[in-house]
Design an enzyme around this catalytic site. Structure first.
Site, short mmCIF file in Angstrom:
data_model
loop_
_atom_site.label_atom_id
_atom_site.label_comp_id
_atom_site.label_asym_id
_atom_site.label_seq_id
_atom_site.Cartn_x
_atom_site.Cartn_y
_atom_site.Cartn_z
N HIS A 36 0.83 -1.20 0.00
CA HIS A 36 0.00 0.00 0.00
C HIS A 36 0.87 1.26 0.00
O HIS A 36 0.84 2.02 0.97
CB HIS A 36 -0.91 0.00 1.24
CG HIS A 36 -2.18 -0.73 1.02
ND1 HIS A 36 -2.89 -1.30 2.03
CD2 HIS A 36 -2.87 -0.97 -0.11
CE1 HIS A 36 -3.98 -1.88 1.53
NE2 HIS A 36 -3.98 -1.70 0.24
N HIS A 70 -0.77 -8.78 0.37
CA HIS A 70 -2.07 -9.09 0.99
C HIS A 70 -2.71 -10.35 0.41
O HIS A 70 -3.80 -10.73 0.84
CB HIS A 70 -3.03 -7.92 0.79
CG HIS A 70 -2.57 -6.68 1.48
ND1 HIS A 70 -2.09 -5.58 0.80
CD2 HIS A 70 -2.48 -6.37 2.78
CE1 HIS A 70 -1.73 -4.67 1.67
NE2 HIS A 70 -1.96 -5.11 2.87
N CYS A 92 2.51 -12.18 2.27
CA CYS A 92 3.17 -12.25 3.58
C CYS A 92 2.80 -13.57 4.26
O CYS A 92 1.62 -13.94 4.29
CB CYS A 92 2.71 -11.07 4.44
SG CYS A 92 3.36 -11.17 6.11
N GLU A 122 -6.92 -8.32 1.49
CA GLU A 122 -6.48 -9.43 2.35
C GLU A 122 -7.68 -10.28 2.79
O GLU A 122 -7.64 -11.51 2.74
CB GLU A 122 -5.76 -8.88 3.58
CG GLU A 122 -5.36 -9.98 4.56
CD GLU A 122 -4.85 -9.45 5.89
OE1 GLU A 122 -4.21 -8.38 5.92
OE2 GLU A 122 -5.08 -10.11 6.91
N THR A 161 -4.93 -9.16 9.62
CA THR A 161 -3.67 -9.01 10.37
C THR A 161 -3.50 -7.65 11.04
O THR A 161 -2.77 -7.55 12.02
CB THR A 161 -2.48 -9.23 9.42
OG1 THR A 161 -2.68 -8.43 8.25
CG2 THR A 161 -2.34 -10.68 9.02
N SER A 217 -3.97 2.81 3.25
CA SER A 217 -3.39 1.74 4.07
C SER A 217 -4.08 1.74 5.43
O SER A 217 -4.07 2.74 6.14
CB SER A 217 -1.88 2.00 4.22
OG SER A 217 -1.42 1.45 5.44
N SER A 218 -4.69 0.61 5.78
CA SER A 218 -5.46 0.60 7.03
C SER A 218 -4.55 0.77 8.24
O SER A 218 -4.90 1.42 9.20
CB SER A 218 -6.34 -0.65 7.14
OG SER A 218 -5.57 -1.77 7.40
N SER A 261 3.99 0.18 5.28
CA SER A 261 4.38 0.11 3.87
C SER A 261 5.17 1.34 3.43
O SER A 261 5.31 1.58 2.23
CB SER A 261 3.13 0.00 2.99
OG SER A 261 2.39 -1.12 3.33
FE1 F3S Z 1 2.78 -9.15 7.05
FE2 F3S Z 1 2.31 -8.09 9.35
FE3 F3S Z 1 3.47 -6.76 7.51
S1 F3S Z 1 0.92 -9.32 8.18
S2 F3S Z 1 2.71 -7.53 5.59
S3 F3S Z 1 4.31 -8.53 8.55
S4 F3S Z 1 1.99 -5.94 8.93
#
Ligand code: F3S
Length: 277
Positions: A36, A70, A92, A122, A161, A217-218, A261
């Site tokens: 993001h 995601h 991820c 996601e 997540t 980006s949340s 991000s």
């Molecule tokens: Fe993965 Fe956690 Fe980053 S789910 S993408 S390590 S915020």
């Protein structure tokens, strides 16, 4: 102007990993934005010619396709493989986990509950792993449970997540009161919390707080809302161009944090500019 960085900020493990993967595949394209952050996506395009597909129909046989952090829906992945594309999975691992839990638990005839935002890629990806997607339900708060009819009296739950654990607990507590069996999987990623805890602490001691990250980006938006709880002069910017110097007027200490991000080079630009005010 004095600047203090949060003790934890910026890229998480999953994003660093995805970028490293993408940098290894010149002339590839990503299915959906890799992360993001538009600035980093632009850098990958300029430096590595990593492009972006608008839809699955753009993918041609033998194309190298990178799956974003995601994740993507299960059927999209299947279609990519059927098209004979070279699929590089940069999802991820912390996102792959809830996907696999949903798959396994729904095969064992559990109804599935996901705590998260139904429209987030996601969550769409995780949801797609249910055996019967009509029995995979998505809620944002415990009140949303009222409208759900679970197929089974055994429920398995996972969370997006980047969600808050406190709200997840409220949902789970409400569920256990009405269902015989609730299997709770804590799929919330601690990387987000490390940044959030650090932002909370820092926002208590500064006069102005700058949160750097993607507006869609949340986790960046959550960082901003946490900072606003302690420091009303908290501002969310995507890059240095959006920094308004008037926010710093009559302030002495500026706190800085960044979403998971946000690349370091953008953070550094902002730090240098504020230090020179
Ligand atoms: Fe993965 Fe956690 Fe980053 S789910 S993408 S390590 S915020």
């Amino acid at each position: 102007m004095r600047v203090k960085l949060a003790s934890s900020y910026g890229f998480c493990f999953g994003v660093k990993r995805a970028i490293k993967i993408a940098e290894g595949y010149h002339n590839s394209s990503t299915m959906g934005p890799l992360i993001h952050n538009q600035n980093e996506i632009d850098r990958l395009k300029n430096d590595y010619n990593v492009g972006l597909y608008n839809s699955l129909s753009d993918v041609k046989p033998k194309d190298t396709v990178i799956i974003r952090t995601h994740g993507i829906p299960k059927n999209d992945l299947k279609e990519l493989r059927q098209k004979d594309a070279k699929v590089i999975n940069a999802t991820c691992p912390f996102v792959t986990t809830p996907q696999q839990i949903v798959k396994k638990m729904s095969e064992e005839n559990y109804s599935i509950l996901i705590f998260g935002d139904e429209n987030h890629p996601e969550v769409q990806g995780v949801k797609s792993y249910g055996k019967d997607t009509d029995d995979v339900h998505v809620v944002l708060c415990k009140d949303d449970l009222e409208k759900i009819n679970f197929k089974y009296d055994k429920i398995a739950t996972v969370a997006q997540t980047t969600r808050k654990k406190e709200i997840y607990l409220e949902i789970v507590n409400a569920l256990i009161l009405k269902n015989k069996e609730v299997r709770v999987f804590n799929t919330i990623c601690d990387a987000t919390f490390e940044n959030q805890d650090a932002a909370r602490e820092l926002s208590k001691e500064v006069d102005v707080m700058i949160v750097i990250g993607g507006k869609n980006s949340s986790n960046t938006k959550q960082l901003h809302s946490i900072c606003l709880e302690n420091c009303e002069d908290s501002f969310l910017i995507e890059n240095i161009e959006e920094l308004d110097i008037s926010w710093l007027k009559n302030k002495t200490l500026c706190g800085i944090t960044a979403g998971a991000s946000t690349p370091d080079w953008i953070i550094q630009q902002v730090v240098t500019k504020i230090e020179n005010v």
